[in-house]
Design a protein around this motif. Sequence first.
Motif, PDB file in Angstrom:
ATOM      1  N   LEU A  19       0.830  -1.210   0.000  1.00  0.00           N
ATOM      2  CA  LEU A  19       0.000   0.000   0.000  1.00  0.00           C
ATOM      3  C   LEU A  19       0.862   1.256   0.000  1.00  0.00           C
ATOM      4  CD1 LEU A  19      -2.911  -1.017   2.396  1.00  0.00           C
ATOM      5  CD2 LEU A  19      -2.924  -0.914  -0.109  1.00  0.00           C
ATOM      6  N   ALA A  20       1.993   1.216   0.662  1.00  0.00           N
ATOM      7  CA  ALA A  20       2.921   2.354   0.622  1.00  0.00           C
ATOM      8  C   ALA A  20       3.477   2.515  -0.786  1.00  0.00           C
ATOM      9  CB  ALA A  20       4.047   2.162   1.633  1.00  0.00           C
ATOM     10  N   ASP A  21       3.750   1.391  -1.450  1.00  0.00           N
ATOM     11  CA  ASP A  21       4.205   1.442  -2.847  1.00  0.00           C
ATOM     12  C   ASP A  21       3.159   2.136  -3.711  1.00  0.00           C
ATOM     13  OD1 ASP A  21       6.461  -0.028  -2.073  1.00  0.00           O
ATOM     14  OD2 ASP A  21       5.670  -1.929  -2.853  1.00  0.00           O
ATOM     15  N   LEU A  22       1.894   1.707  -3.567  1.00  0.00           N
ATOM     16  CA  LEU A  22       0.821   2.305  -4.355  1.00  0.00           C
ATOM     17  C   LEU A  22       0.689   3.790  -4.037  1.00  0.00           C
ATOM     18  CD1 LEU A  22      -1.530   2.219  -6.340  1.00  0.00           C
ATOM     19  CD2 LEU A  22      -2.984   1.437  -4.451  1.00  0.00           C
ATOM     20  N   ASN A  23       0.752   4.137  -2.785  1.00  0.00           N
ATOM     21  CA  ASN A  23       0.639   5.537  -2.386  1.00  0.00           C
ATOM     22  C   ASN A  23       1.723   6.378  -3.062  1.00  0.00           C
ATOM     23  OD1 ASN A  23      -0.739   7.553  -0.777  1.00  0.00           O
ATOM     24  ND2 ASN A  23       1.151   7.646   0.414  1.00  0.00           N
ATOM     25  N   SER A  24       2.906   5.848  -3.146  1.00  0.00           N
ATOM     26  CA  SER A  24       4.001   6.558  -3.812  1.00  0.00           C
ATOM     27  C   SER A  24       3.684   6.787  -5.288  1.00  0.00           C
ATOM     28  CB  SER A  24       5.292   5.755  -3.663  1.00  0.00           C
ATOM     29  OG  SER A  24       6.346   6.373  -4.357  1.00  0.00           O
ATOM     30  N   ILE A  39      -5.940   1.944 -14.185  1.00  0.00           N
ATOM     31  CA  ILE A  39      -6.393   0.812 -13.382  1.00  0.00           C
ATOM     32  C   ILE A  39      -5.254   0.380 -12.477  1.00  0.00           C
ATOM     33  CG2 ILE A  39      -8.033   0.011 -15.124  1.00  0.00           C
ATOM     34  CD1 ILE A  39      -6.135  -2.368 -15.584  1.00  0.00           C
ATOM     35  N   ILE A  40      -5.626  -0.267 -11.389  1.00  0.00           N
ATOM     36  CA  ILE A  40      -4.658  -0.840 -10.463  1.00  0.00           C
ATOM     37  C   ILE A  40      -4.807  -2.354 -10.561  1.00  0.00           C
ATOM     38  CG2 ILE A  40      -3.845  -0.935  -8.072  1.00  0.00           C
ATOM     39  CD1 ILE A  40      -3.933   1.941  -9.308  1.00  0.00           C
ATOM     40  N   ALA A  41      -3.724  -3.040 -10.917  1.00  0.00           N
ATOM     41  CA  ALA A  41      -3.725  -4.496 -11.007  1.00  0.00           C
ATOM     42  C   ALA A  41      -2.763  -5.027  -9.944  1.00  0.00           C
ATOM     43  CB  ALA A  41      -3.289  -4.936 -12.400  1.00  0.00           C
ATOM     44  N   HIS A  55      -8.607  -3.084   0.784  1.00  0.00           N
ATOM     45  CA  HIS A  55      -7.664  -2.133   1.373  1.00  0.00           C
ATOM     46  C   HIS A  55      -7.096  -1.199   0.305  1.00  0.00           C
ATOM     47  CE1 HIS A  55      -7.411  -5.212   4.704  1.00  0.00           C
ATOM     48  NE2 HIS A  55      -7.752  -4.097   5.325  1.00  0.00           N
ATOM     49  N   TYR A  56      -6.827  -1.742  -0.879  1.00  0.00           N
ATOM     50  CA  TYR A  56      -6.377  -0.896  -1.982  1.00  0.00           C
ATOM     51  C   TYR A  56      -7.458   0.125  -2.325  1.00  0.00           C
ATOM     52  CZ  TYR A  56      -2.288  -3.805  -3.029  1.00  0.00           C
ATOM     53  OH  TYR A  56      -1.093  -4.458  -2.973  1.00  0.00           O
ATOM     54  N   GLY A  57      -8.711  -0.338  -2.380  1.00  0.00           N
ATOM     55  CA  GLY A  57      -9.829   0.551  -2.682  1.00  0.00           C
ATOM     56  C   GLY A  57      -9.987   1.648  -1.642  1.00  0.00           C
ATOM     57  N   GLY A  64      -8.994  10.162  -3.123  1.00  0.00           N
ATOM     58  CA  GLY A  64      -9.924  10.751  -4.084  1.00  0.00           C
ATOM     59  C   GLY A  64      -9.747  10.228  -5.497  1.00  0.00           C
ATOM     60  N   VAL A  65      -9.230   9.018  -5.615  1.00  0.00           N
ATOM     61  CA  VAL A  65      -8.994   8.407  -6.924  1.00  0.00           C
ATOM     62  C   VAL A  65     -10.055   7.345  -7.165  1.00  0.00           C
ATOM     63  CG1 VAL A  65      -7.373   7.072  -8.326  1.00  0.00           C
ATOM     64  CG2 VAL A  65      -6.512   8.835  -6.775  1.00  0.00           C
ATOM     65  N   ASN A  66     -10.782   7.491  -8.256  1.00  0.00           N
ATOM     66  CA  ASN A  66     -11.831   6.546  -8.611  1.00  0.00           C
ATOM     67  C   ASN A  66     -11.351   5.723  -9.801  1.00  0.00           C
ATOM     68  OD1 ASN A  66     -14.219   5.166  -8.866  1.00  0.00           O
ATOM     69  ND2 ASN A  66     -15.297   6.847  -9.865  1.00  0.00           N
TER      70      ASN A  66
END
Length: 97
Positions: A19-24, A39-41, A55-57, A64-66
Motif C-alpha cells: 500500500l505504501a508502494d501504491l501511495n508513492s 487501473i490498479i492491477a 484495502h487498496y480501494g 480521491g482516486v476513482n
Amino acid sequence: AKGALGLIILGDNSRPEPLADLNSYLNSLAELIARAGCIIAVGRTEHHPHPSLDHYGELLAHKGVNTPVIPADVRNPDEVINMVELLLMQFEAKTAA
C-alpha cells in the motif's frame, strides 16, 4: 508519462509495504491519473492475501482516486488482455465526459 493515454499500475502484494508502494505511485503520477485512464492491477494475491483488494480501494478513496482495482497475474495473457481492455474502457469514459 508524457503523452500517455492511460496507466496500469501493477502492485505486488508480496512486497513488504504494497500500500505504501501504491501511495508513492499515486503521489508521483497524480496529474496523469487525473486526466487519463487508470487501473490498479495487484499480483501475487493468491499467496499473499493481505492487504486485500478492499484495502487498496480504501486507499484510493482516501486519495480521491476513482479507478478499478483488480487481481492480476501478468504471466497470463488473458489477464493482460483484460487489463488493457479495462484501461481502454477507462480512456473511452474520460474522453466521452
